[in-house]
Design an enzyme around this catalytic site. Sequence first.
Site, PDB file in Angstrom:
ATOM      1  N   TYR A  31       0.835  -1.194   0.000  1.00 11.82           N
ATOM      2  CA  TYR A  31       0.000   0.000   0.000  1.00 11.82           C
ATOM      3  C   TYR A  31       0.867   1.240   0.000  1.00 11.82           C
ATOM      4  O   TYR A  31       2.082   1.183   0.223  1.00 11.82           O
ATOM      5  CB  TYR A  31      -0.956   0.009   1.202  1.00 11.82           C
ATOM      6  N   ARG A  50       8.066   4.416  -4.714  1.00 11.33           N
ATOM      7  CA  ARG A  50       8.202   3.447  -3.614  1.00 11.33           C
ATOM      8  C   ARG A  50       7.155   2.330  -3.758  1.00 11.33           C
ATOM      9  O   ARG A  50       7.428   1.163  -3.452  1.00 11.33           O
ATOM     10  CB  ARG A  50       8.056   4.161  -2.268  1.00 11.33           C
ATOM     11  N   ARG A  99      -7.246 -20.766  -1.458  1.00 12.80           N
ATOM     12  CA  ARG A  99      -6.119 -20.619  -0.547  1.00 12.80           C
ATOM     13  C   ARG A  99      -5.010 -21.659  -0.794  1.00 12.80           C
ATOM     14  O   ARG A  99      -5.224 -22.860  -0.671  1.00 12.80           O
ATOM     15  CB  ARG A  99      -6.603 -20.752   0.900  1.00 12.80           C
ATOM     16  N   HIS A 101      -0.463 -21.357  -0.502  1.00 16.24           N
ATOM     17  CA  HIS A 101       0.575 -20.353  -0.229  1.00 16.24           C
ATOM     18  C   HIS A 101       1.223 -19.789  -1.499  1.00 16.24           C
ATOM     19  O   HIS A 101       1.357 -18.589  -1.653  1.00 16.24           O
ATOM     20  CB  HIS A 101       1.670 -20.938   0.680  1.00 16.24           C
ATOM     21  N   LYS A 145       6.614  -1.620   1.739  1.00 14.35           N
ATOM     22  CA  LYS A 145       5.434  -1.089   2.429  1.00 14.35           C
ATOM     23  C   LYS A 145       4.296  -2.102   2.257  1.00 14.35           C
ATOM     24  O   LYS A 145       3.357  -1.916   1.485  1.00 14.35           O
ATOM     25  CB  LYS A 145       5.065   0.298   1.884  1.00 14.35           C
ATOM     26  N   LEU A 201      11.415   1.523   6.806  1.00 14.11           N
ATOM     27  CA  LEU A 201      10.755   1.994   5.591  1.00 14.11           C
ATOM     28  C   LEU A 201      11.459   3.274   5.151  1.00 14.11           C
ATOM     29  O   LEU A 201      11.662   4.174   5.979  1.00 14.11           O
ATOM     30  CB  LEU A 201       9.272   2.292   5.866  1.00 14.11           C
TER      31      LEU A 201
END
Length: 283
Positions: A31, A50, A99, A101, A145, A201
């Site tokens: 995000y 970024r 689902r 991985h 992020k 970050l």
Amino acid sequence: MIVYLNGQFLPKTEARISPDDRAFLFADGAYEVVRAYRGHLFRAKEHWDRFDYSLKALRIAPPANTDFSAIATELLKRNQLLEAEATAYLQVTRGAAPRKHAFPADTTPTVYAFAAPFANPVEKWTNGVKVITLPDQRWARCDIKSISLLPNVLANQQAQEAGAHEAILVRDGFALEGSLSNFAAVLDGVLHTAPRTNYILPGISRLVALGLCSALRIPVREFPVAEAELKCATEAMLFGTTNEVMPVVQINDRKLGDGRPGPVTRQLQQAFRDYVEECRSRG
Ligand code: PDD
């Protein structure tokens, strides 16, 4: 409230995301958040660069030609925030799939974005805040992020419960950054902040602040402060999209100086505000 989901602007109540979305199942996404100063997206290019870095690191390719600035601006417009203080969040996940991985073969990433009004933390900017130190329990790719923020959430909650504004995360004896902000402290007149590594970050506000330090001839050392040395700090501060330059006046039980924001912090805080205003008026 109008939000953006996969190419469409729609009322939030009509936005539908699959329970199979890998954000829900694995926190599999990244995000960004930008500050909008009366319609001006502050340092948008750095944020999108970024974002690109985070998404590449996660090997998620958002739909071609996704224009994040255009989406954020349209959200501000449709929510009557073009003349307001606001934030815009953009979330991209690997998409929905049963689902398992490993990456699914043919998923389309989910792109979700929203804008919200933002109240400047004027009282905290003026008087400063308390922070607490906590062990850094995050993974070793804090430079991404990622939406996987559970250690940050737990640390921030612990800070709130201790009456603090932020938790400063300590890894291997060094105070690296906050749960949602970068951290700096002044020792012997030199501003210390953790260098860009995989353990922090690379904050856009941190970058702006370091540029301002150079212009103001504030000496900087990109080296983290050892937790044991924090007691020698005369000033400390946080950098972040929602904090700008936030004075820290107390670390755990110890007040810094006279318990008021110090001169380096004040100078940087004002320079940051002036710079925001300059960017906004330049458009
Ligand atoms: N957080 N460090 C962490 C862990 C962060 O989550 C953030 C930003 C920062 C500061 O980065 P920037 O200056 O680019 O905002 C540092 C945002 C505000 C958030 O999660 O809401």
